[in-house]
Design a protein around this motif. Sequence first.
Motif, PDB file in Angstrom:
ATOM      1  N   ILE A   1      39.820  34.062  41.062  1.00  0.00           N
ATOM      2  CA  ILE A   1      41.198  33.576  41.041  1.00  0.00           C
ATOM      3  C   ILE A   1      41.876  34.090  42.308  1.00  0.00           C
ATOM      4  O   ILE A   1      41.742  35.264  42.658  1.00  0.00           O
ATOM      5  N   ASN A   2      42.610  33.201  42.983  1.00  0.00           N
ATOM      6  CA  ASN A   2      43.247  33.580  44.248  1.00  0.00           C
ATOM      7  C   ASN A   2      44.345  34.618  44.038  1.00  0.00           C
ATOM      8  O   ASN A   2      44.806  34.845  42.924  1.00  0.00           O
TER       9      ASN A   2
ATOM     10  N   ASP B   1      47.299  34.417  45.741  1.00  0.00           N
ATOM     11  CA  ASP B   1      48.503  33.833  46.332  1.00  0.00           C
ATOM     12  C   ASP B   1      49.770  34.273  45.591  1.00  0.00           C
ATOM     13  O   ASP B   1      50.843  34.342  46.181  1.00  0.00           O
ATOM     14  N   ARG B   2      49.641  34.528  44.316  1.00  0.00           N
ATOM     15  CA  ARG B   2      50.752  34.981  43.468  1.00  0.00           C
ATOM     16  C   ARG B   2      50.298  36.189  42.662  1.00  0.00           C
ATOM     17  O   ARG B   2      49.112  36.422  42.482  1.00  0.00           O
ATOM     18  N   SER B   3      51.252  36.919  42.139  1.00  0.00           N
ATOM     19  CA  SER B   3      50.916  38.082  41.309  1.00  0.00           C
ATOM     20  C   SER B   3      50.392  37.608  39.952  1.00  0.00           C
ATOM     21  O   SER B   3      50.630  36.463  39.537  1.00  0.00           O
ATOM     22  N   SER B   4      49.719  38.500  39.263  1.00  0.00           N
ATOM     23  CA  SER B   4      49.210  38.156  37.935  1.00  0.00           C
ATOM     24  C   SER B   4      50.366  37.823  36.988  1.00  0.00           C
ATOM     25  O   SER B   4      50.228  36.951  36.132  1.00  0.00           O
ATOM     26  N   THR B   5      51.505  38.478  37.148  1.00  0.00           N
ATOM     27  CA  THR B   5      52.674  38.193  36.306  1.00  0.00           C
ATOM     28  C   THR B   5      53.201  36.784  36.577  1.00  0.00           C
ATOM     29  O   THR B   5      53.478  36.028  35.640  1.00  0.00           O
ATOM     30  N   GLU B   6      53.310  36.406  37.841  1.00  0.00           N
ATOM     31  CA  GLU B   6      53.794  35.059  38.177  1.00  0.00           C
ATOM     32  C   GLU B   6      52.850  33.992  37.625  1.00  0.00           C
ATOM     33  O   GLU B   6      53.303  33.001  37.029  1.00  0.00           O
TER      34      GLU B   6
ATOM     35  N   GLY C   1      40.244  38.297  37.118  1.00  0.00           N
ATOM     36  CA  GLY C   1      39.741  37.212  37.964  1.00  0.00           C
ATOM     37  C   GLY C   1      40.061  37.434  39.430  1.00  0.00           C
ATOM     38  O   GLY C   1      39.247  37.130  40.303  1.00  0.00           O
ATOM     39  N   GLN C   2      41.232  37.984  39.718  1.00  0.00           N
ATOM     40  CA  GLN C   2      41.592  38.264  41.106  1.00  0.00           C
ATOM     41  C   GLN C   2      40.729  39.378  41.673  1.00  0.00           C
ATOM     42  O   GLN C   2      40.310  39.315  42.827  1.00  0.00           O
ATOM     43  N   SER C   3      40.440  40.381  40.862  1.00  0.00           N
ATOM     44  CA  SER C   3      39.598  41.470  41.368  1.00  0.00           C
ATOM     45  C   SER C   3      38.153  41.021  41.568  1.00  0.00           C
ATOM     46  O   SER C   3      37.459  41.529  42.441  1.00  0.00           O
ATOM     47  N   GLU C   4      37.705  40.047  40.794  1.00  0.00           N
ATOM     48  CA  GLU C   4      36.341  39.507  40.934  1.00  0.00           C
ATOM     49  C   GLU C   4      36.270  38.418  42.007  1.00  0.00           C
ATOM     50  O   GLU C   4      35.183  38.011  42.398  1.00  0.00           O
ATOM     51  N   GLY C   5      37.423  37.895  42.421  1.00  0.00           N
ATOM     52  CA  GLY C   5      37.452  36.855  43.442  1.00  0.00           C
ATOM     53  C   GLY C   5      37.402  35.434  42.911  1.00  0.00           C
ATOM     54  O   GLY C   5      37.338  34.486  43.691  1.00  0.00           O
TER      55      GLY C   5
END
Length: 188
Positions: free
Chosen positions: A143-144, A146-151, A137-141
């Motif tokens: 999901i923000n 602001d935090r890492s995928s782990t967090e 989701g972060q790579s597609e935009g």
Amino acid sequence: MPKVETFNRDLVLENVIKLFHEKGYNATSMQDLVDATGLNRSSIYNSFGSKKELYQESLRTYRASAQKSIQKVLIHSSNPKESIRKIFGSGPEIKANGCFLSNCTSEMANQDLEIRSFLLNNFEHMQGLFEELITKGQSEGSINKDRSSTEYAIYLFTSLQGLRITGILLSEQKDFESIVETTLSVLD
């Protein structure tokens, strides 16, 4: 020569899961298990081992079923954020007795090392799944960052656990949906 089981093991496990889900491990007696399964004590011991072994098999069976449901969600979702939303919205058991695994965590995680290990394995599996979805989701935009995928994954797992416990107390579907919306808004 070993005895052959003359009962439907899947049906017995289904009944045992319902019982443990409703009463928990500590409040379930051997007589409760006899009543729920229709088996005598010796059949239960011969087929499943101890009460704890039967409980552990129930947990594994429940988790396998939950994982199948999650796989269906993933297959039928168009994007990672929708998958996460559907995972949060799934589980009709949330309104009745909560999630069996969440209930087990609150009851047994500090009482038994084997069960704790099983629960940690479940946590790691779900964390990995959330991390994968968030990274995508972060790579597609969607999901923000602001935090890492782990967090975010740890946050989501913790929130899901809390929701499944709190869901027992909610009487209004709109309250449940509001909690999900508020929880997932952090990803926007």
